[in-house]
Design an enzyme around this catalytic site. Sequence first.
Site, mmCIF file in Angstrom:
data_model
loop_
_atom_site.group_PDB
_atom_site.id
_atom_site.type_symbol
_atom_site.label_atom_id
_atom_site.label_comp_id
_atom_site.label_asym_id
_atom_site.label_seq_id
_atom_site.Cartn_x
_atom_site.Cartn_y
_atom_site.Cartn_z
ATOM 1 N N GLU A 1 -0.206 -0.905 -10.397
ATOM 2 C CA GLU A 1 -1.428 -0.458 -11.098
ATOM 3 C C GLU A 1 -1.694 -1.301 -12.345
ATOM 4 O O GLU A 1 -2.091 -0.779 -13.390
ATOM 5 C CB GLU A 1 -1.355 1.034 -11.408
ATOM 6 C CG GLU A 1 -1.440 1.854 -10.127
ATOM 7 C CD GLU A 1 -1.473 3.341 -10.371
ATOM 8 O OE1 GLU A 1 -2.180 3.773 -11.289
ATOM 9 O OE2 GLU A 1 -0.797 4.058 -9.620
ATOM 10 N N ILE B 1 0.840 -1.199 0.000
ATOM 11 C CA ILE B 1 0.000 0.000 0.000
ATOM 12 C C ILE B 1 0.880 1.257 0.000
ATOM 13 O O ILE B 1 1.559 1.553 0.991
ATOM 14 C CB ILE B 1 -0.980 0.002 1.196
ATOM 15 C CG1 ILE B 1 -1.782 -1.315 1.218
ATOM 16 C CG2 ILE B 1 -1.903 1.218 1.133
ATOM 17 C CD1 ILE B 1 -2.445 -1.694 -0.103
HETATM 18 N N1 COS Z 1 -14.250 -0.535 -15.914
HETATM 19 C C1 COS Z 1 -15.480 -0.913 -15.508
HETATM 20 N N2 COS Z 1 -15.834 -2.213 -15.288
HETATM 21 C C2 COS Z 1 -14.885 -3.148 -15.500
HETATM 22 C C3 COS Z 1 -13.581 -2.825 -15.933
HETATM 23 C C4 COS Z 1 -13.281 -1.447 -16.138
HETATM 24 N N3 COS Z 1 -12.077 -1.073 -16.544
HETATM 25 N N4 COS Z 1 -12.865 -3.965 -16.042
HETATM 26 C C5 COS Z 1 -13.686 -4.972 -15.710
HETATM 27 N N5 COS Z 1 -14.899 -4.471 -15.387
HETATM 28 C C6 COS Z 1 -16.093 -5.227 -14.996
HETATM 29 C C7 COS Z 1 -16.451 -6.240 -16.087
HETATM 30 O O1 COS Z 1 -17.299 -5.661 -17.045
HETATM 31 C C8 COS Z 1 -17.176 -7.310 -15.282
HETATM 32 O O2 COS Z 1 -18.487 -6.859 -15.028
HETATM 33 P P1 COS Z 1 -19.718 -7.896 -14.814
HETATM 34 O O3 COS Z 1 -19.454 -8.613 -13.523
HETATM 35 O O4 COS Z 1 -20.924 -7.004 -14.758
HETATM 36 O O5 COS Z 1 -19.693 -8.802 -16.009
HETATM 37 C C9 COS Z 1 -16.425 -7.317 -13.962
HETATM 38 O O6 COS Z 1 -15.797 -6.029 -13.839
HETATM 39 C C10 COS Z 1 -15.379 -8.398 -13.898
HETATM 40 O O7 COS Z 1 -14.518 -8.245 -15.025
HETATM 41 P P2 COS Z 1 -13.497 -9.375 -15.525
HETATM 42 O O8 COS Z 1 -14.256 -10.674 -15.651
HETATM 43 O O9 COS Z 1 -12.749 -8.885 -16.704
HETATM 44 O O10 COS Z 1 -12.554 -9.495 -14.256
HETATM 45 P P3 COS Z 1 -11.320 -10.436 -13.941
HETATM 46 O O11 COS Z 1 -11.489 -10.928 -12.559
HETATM 47 O O12 COS Z 1 -11.098 -11.376 -15.067
HETATM 48 O O13 COS Z 1 -10.098 -9.372 -13.846
HETATM 49 C C11 COS Z 1 -8.292 -7.968 -14.559
HETATM 50 C C12 COS Z 1 -9.668 -8.620 -14.878
HETATM 51 C C13 COS Z 1 -7.157 -8.973 -14.454
HETATM 52 C C14 COS Z 1 -8.062 -7.042 -15.738
HETATM 53 C C15 COS Z 1 -8.405 -7.149 -13.259
HETATM 54 O O14 COS Z 1 -8.526 -7.988 -12.135
HETATM 55 C C16 COS Z 1 -7.228 -6.236 -13.047
HETATM 56 O O15 COS Z 1 -7.161 -5.142 -13.606
HETATM 57 N N6 COS Z 1 -6.243 -6.637 -12.223
HETATM 58 C C17 COS Z 1 -5.105 -5.818 -11.886
HETATM 59 C C18 COS Z 1 -5.398 -5.049 -10.683
HETATM 60 C C19 COS Z 1 -4.371 -4.038 -10.380
HETATM 61 O O16 COS Z 1 -4.151 -3.123 -11.160
HETATM 62 N N7 COS Z 1 -3.746 -4.185 -9.215
HETATM 63 C C20 COS Z 1 -2.832 -3.232 -8.740
HETATM 64 C C21 COS Z 1 -3.445 -2.550 -7.584
HETATM 65 S S1 COS Z 1 -3.107 -0.879 -7.428
HETATM 66 S S2 COS Z 1 -1.203 -0.708 -7.292
#
Ligand code: COS
Length: 398
Positions: A382, A171
Site C-alpha cells: 500500500e 494480490i
Molecule cells: N488523491 C487524488 N488524486 C491524486 C492522489 C490522491 N491521493 N495522488 C495523485 N493524484 C492525482 C494527481 O493530482 C494527478 O492528477 P492530474 O492528472 O489531474 O494532474 C494524478 O493523480 C497523477 O499524480 P502524480 O503525477 O503525483 O502521479 P505519479 O505517477 O507521479 O505517482 C505515486 C505518484 C508514486 C505517489 C503513486 O503512483 C503511488 O501512490 N504509488 C504507490 C502505489 C501503491 O500504493 N501500490 C501498492 C498497491 S496496493 S498493495
Amino acid sequence: MVAFDRPHGMHPPQAQWELPFFDDAHRALAPALADWTAAQQVDERDDRAACKDWVARLGAGGWLRYCVPAAHGGALARLDSRALVILRETLAFHSPLADFAFAMQGLGSGAITLAGSPAQQAAYLPDVAAGRKIAAFALSEPDAGSDVAAMTTFASRGAQGWRLSGSKTWISNGDLADFYVVFAKTDPQAGSRGISAFIVDAGRRGLDSSEHIHVMAPHPLATLRLQDCALQEEALLGPLHGGFKLAMQTLDIFRASVAAAALGMARRAFAEAVAHARHRRMFGQSLADFQLTQARLGEMSALIDAAALLTYRAAWQRDCSGTGGAGTAAYTAAAASAKLTATENAQRVIDMALQMFGGRGVQVGNKIESLYRDIRSLRIYEGASEVQLLILGKHALK
Ligand code: COS
C-alpha cells in the site's frame, strides 16, 4: 509452529483512546473488540483457511460493518477513519492475520464505496459487510508496483462490453476473493489519465488466479492472469479513465489504517517485552532492573507514541478537518507521514523486543518471532516507505 495465536492473557492498552482525537463512541469500540478477539480461537496454520474463518467471524460479529457505509449495511454513515484505526490496531495486537482479513474487506470494496453505481454498491457492499463476499484490490503488476501508471493490463471496449488482458500480481486474497477490483489501461497513451477500474467476479472465464505466492509471514496472495476476460459494460467502476485517482483515493483511506496495524503489532511487542523484562532473571536481578533495559523500553515507548499521534491525527483529519480533510493534499501528506513513521517505528520496536528475548526471540512459535516476520511487509505494501517519502517531498515543494 503454535496452533493458536492466543493473546496469553494480554489485553491491548486502552489509555490512548482518551486522546481528544476520539469521541465516546470510538472509546466504546476498542474494549468491546478486545473482549471479542480474546474469545476467538482460530487455527492459523493454513493461512487461506484461517483468512476465510476470520472473515466469517468478523462478519458475524458485526465488525466488518465498519468497512462500508450505513446505506449498504455498514455501521456508520460513512467510512470513519478513526473507527478503522481503532479496529485495526486492536486486531493487529491480537492477530495480524485477523487484521489482514478485516483490512482487505475495506480496501477491496473501498473503490465501490467511493465510486460505485447504486447497482454495484447494492450488489457487493452488503455482502462485504456481512462477510458473505471476500474482496480484493488488484492494482500492482510485475513491472508496475510503486509506478502505478506503468501498468500494461489493457481493457478494450467492444459491442458486448469489455475485454481485459494482462497480469496482476501480489494480490492479497488472490484465489480466495469472490470479486476483484481490477485497474487496467483504457487509453495506453494517456499515462495515469488513461486507467479505469473494473469489478471482476471470481470464476469468470479468462481469469486465472491459481498461481499462489508464498511469503515470509503467510497470508493469501496470488498472481491474476487475465486473458481476453469478457466483462459486461456495467463492470466499469467509476468514471472512464478515472481509475488512477480512484486507486489513490482508496489507498488514501486505508494508509492511516496500515499505520494503525503497525502500531498494534508494535504495542504487542512492547507488552511482550515488558512482561518478559519483569520475569526474566539474570545476574541476580530481573532484566527490568538493568538501566540498559529501562532505556530500551523508554526508546520503544517514544517510538510508539510518535507513531500513535501521527496515526490518530491523520484519521482525525480525514474525519473532521474542514480544510485539510479527505481528498485534500494536506490529508494525503498526513496519511503518508503516519504510514511511513508507524511502519518504520514498529519494525524498530519489534526488533528491540526480539533482542530483549535473546534466543527465544528467534524461536519459531514465539510471538515476537512471528511479529518480526509480520511487520516487514507493511513497509512495502500500500505504498512503500519510499513512495511515502516521495509524496511528502512533493507536498513540501508545492
Ligand atoms: N488523491 C487524488 N488524486 C491524486 C492522489 C490522491 N491521493 N495522488 C495523485 N493524484 C492525482 C494527481 O493530482 C494527478 O492528477 P492530474 O492528472 O489531474 O494532474 C494524478 O493523480 C497523477 O499524480 P502524480 O503525477 O503525483 O502521479 P505519479 O505517477 O507521479 O505517482 C505515486 C505518484 C508514486 C505517489 C503513486 O503512483 C503511488 O501512490 N504509488 C504507490 C502505489 C501503491 O500504493 N501500490 C501498492 C498497491 S496496493 S498493495
